[in-house]
Design a protein around this motif. Structure first.
Motif, mmCIF file in Angstrom:
data_model
loop_
_atom_site.group_PDB
_atom_site.id
_atom_site.type_symbol
_atom_site.label_atom_id
_atom_site.label_comp_id
_atom_site.label_asym_id
_atom_site.label_seq_id
_atom_site.Cartn_x
_atom_site.Cartn_y
_atom_site.Cartn_z
ATOM 1 N N LEU A 1 -0.777 -6.536 8.041
ATOM 2 C CA LEU A 1 -2.005 -6.891 7.352
ATOM 3 C C LEU A 1 -2.075 -6.463 5.888
ATOM 4 N N VAL A 2 -1.782 -5.209 5.619
ATOM 5 C CA VAL A 2 -2.097 -4.626 4.315
ATOM 6 C C VAL A 2 -1.257 -5.216 3.184
ATOM 7 N N ASN A 3 0.034 -5.441 3.396
ATOM 8 C CA ASN A 3 0.878 -5.960 2.309
ATOM 9 C C ASN A 3 0.385 -7.324 1.819
ATOM 10 N N MET B 1 6.502 4.822 1.355
ATOM 11 C CA MET B 1 5.323 4.193 0.791
ATOM 12 C C MET B 1 5.668 2.784 0.329
ATOM 13 N N ALA B 2 4.721 1.902 0.490
ATOM 14 C CA ALA B 2 4.872 0.525 0.024
ATOM 15 C C ALA B 2 4.625 0.479 -1.483
ATOM 16 N N VAL B 3 5.269 -0.470 -2.148
ATOM 17 C CA VAL B 3 5.101 -0.645 -3.592
ATOM 18 C C VAL B 3 4.792 -2.110 -3.868
ATOM 19 N N LEU B 4 3.759 -2.337 -4.641
ATOM 20 C CA LEU B 4 3.425 -3.671 -5.124
ATOM 21 C C LEU B 4 3.597 -3.646 -6.633
ATOM 22 N N LEU B 5 4.323 -4.613 -7.160
ATOM 23 C CA LEU B 5 4.554 -4.702 -8.589
ATOM 24 C C LEU B 5 4.210 -6.118 -9.024
ATOM 25 N N ARG B 6 3.313 -6.234 -9.998
ATOM 26 C CA ARG B 6 2.891 -7.566 -10.464
ATOM 27 C C ARG B 6 2.703 -7.512 -11.975
ATOM 28 N N LYS C 1 -15.590 -7.551 -12.578
ATOM 29 C CA LYS C 1 -15.424 -8.929 -13.038
ATOM 30 C C LYS C 1 -14.058 -9.499 -12.658
ATOM 31 N N ILE C 2 -13.029 -8.642 -12.622
ATOM 32 C CA ILE C 2 -11.700 -9.145 -12.283
ATOM 33 C C ILE C 2 -11.386 -8.981 -10.804
ATOM 34 N N PHE C 3 -12.132 -8.128 -10.115
ATOM 35 C CA PHE C 3 -11.852 -7.891 -8.701
ATOM 36 C C PHE C 3 -12.354 -9.079 -7.891
ATOM 37 N N PRO C 4 -11.542 -9.604 -6.981
ATOM 38 C CA PRO C 4 -11.919 -10.843 -6.279
ATOM 39 C C PRO C 4 -12.943 -10.671 -5.159
ATOM 40 N N ARG D 1 -1.179 -8.174 -1.909
ATOM 41 C CA ARG D 1 -0.644 -9.243 -2.756
ATOM 42 C C ARG D 1 -1.753 -10.211 -3.158
ATOM 43 N N ARG D 2 -2.619 -10.572 -2.225
ATOM 44 C CA ARG D 2 -3.720 -11.500 -2.517
ATOM 45 C C ARG D 2 -4.686 -10.909 -3.532
ATOM 46 N N ILE D 3 -5.064 -9.651 -3.339
ATOM 47 C CA ILE D 3 -6.013 -8.991 -4.243
ATOM 48 C C ILE D 3 -5.454 -8.925 -5.663
#
Length: 147
Positions: A126-128, A1-6, A30-33, A132-134
């Motif tokens: 595509l998805v990664n 599984m991919a992991v995004l950490l921010r 409101k915070i979702f782009p 990251r952008r979202i």
């Protein structure tokens, strides 16, 4: 599984204030782009995140591609909450929201584990980058609203 950490430092706010902001469901769109449309009998203006609650919404990817999501709130604690996709555009999606005290404010962290329907090749192509952008935009918007 991919992991995004921010993580983002939010000055002048306590962890309780930041978590309360996140638990208030009306702040999600409101915070979702990209556009988010609640589905079913959800009143987004009267929505409080609570353990066990399920929600359905339509997320308009790139502003034009509809993706229906059904999520459940798995955990809510004094410094975190976790939502998980039950049905939607991914094979798997788990999102941990965490707050912790930091000098002069709060460190807010998103940890997202996900798996695209097309597997690792689609994630790489595509998805990664999309994720990251979202989440970069979510953190920017949240910081603007809270700082």
């Amino acid at each position: 599984m991919a992991v995004l950490l921010r993580s983002t430092f939010i000055p002048g706010r306590s962890p309780a204030q930041v978590l309360d902001f996140c638990l208030e469901g009306s702040n999600f769109p409101k915070i979702f782009p990209e556009p988010v449309t609640p589905l079913g009998e959800i009143d987004i203006n009267d929505l409080r995140i609570a353990e066990g609650r399920e929600f359905r919404f339509r997320h308009w990817m790139f502003g034009v591609i509809p993706a229906n999501w059904k999520v459940v709130i798995r955990e809510v604690g004094p410094s975190h909450f976790v939502d998980e996709m039950l049905k939607g555009p991914m094979r798997a999606f788990r999102h941990e929201h965490r707050v912790e005290a930091a000098e002069g404010g709060t460190l807010y962290t998103d940890r997202v584990t996900y798996q695209a329907l097309g597997g690792a090749p689609l994630e790489w192509l595509l998805v990664n980058a999309y994720m990251r952008r979202i989440f970069q935009a979510r953190h920017r918007n949240m910081l603007e609203m809270l700082a």
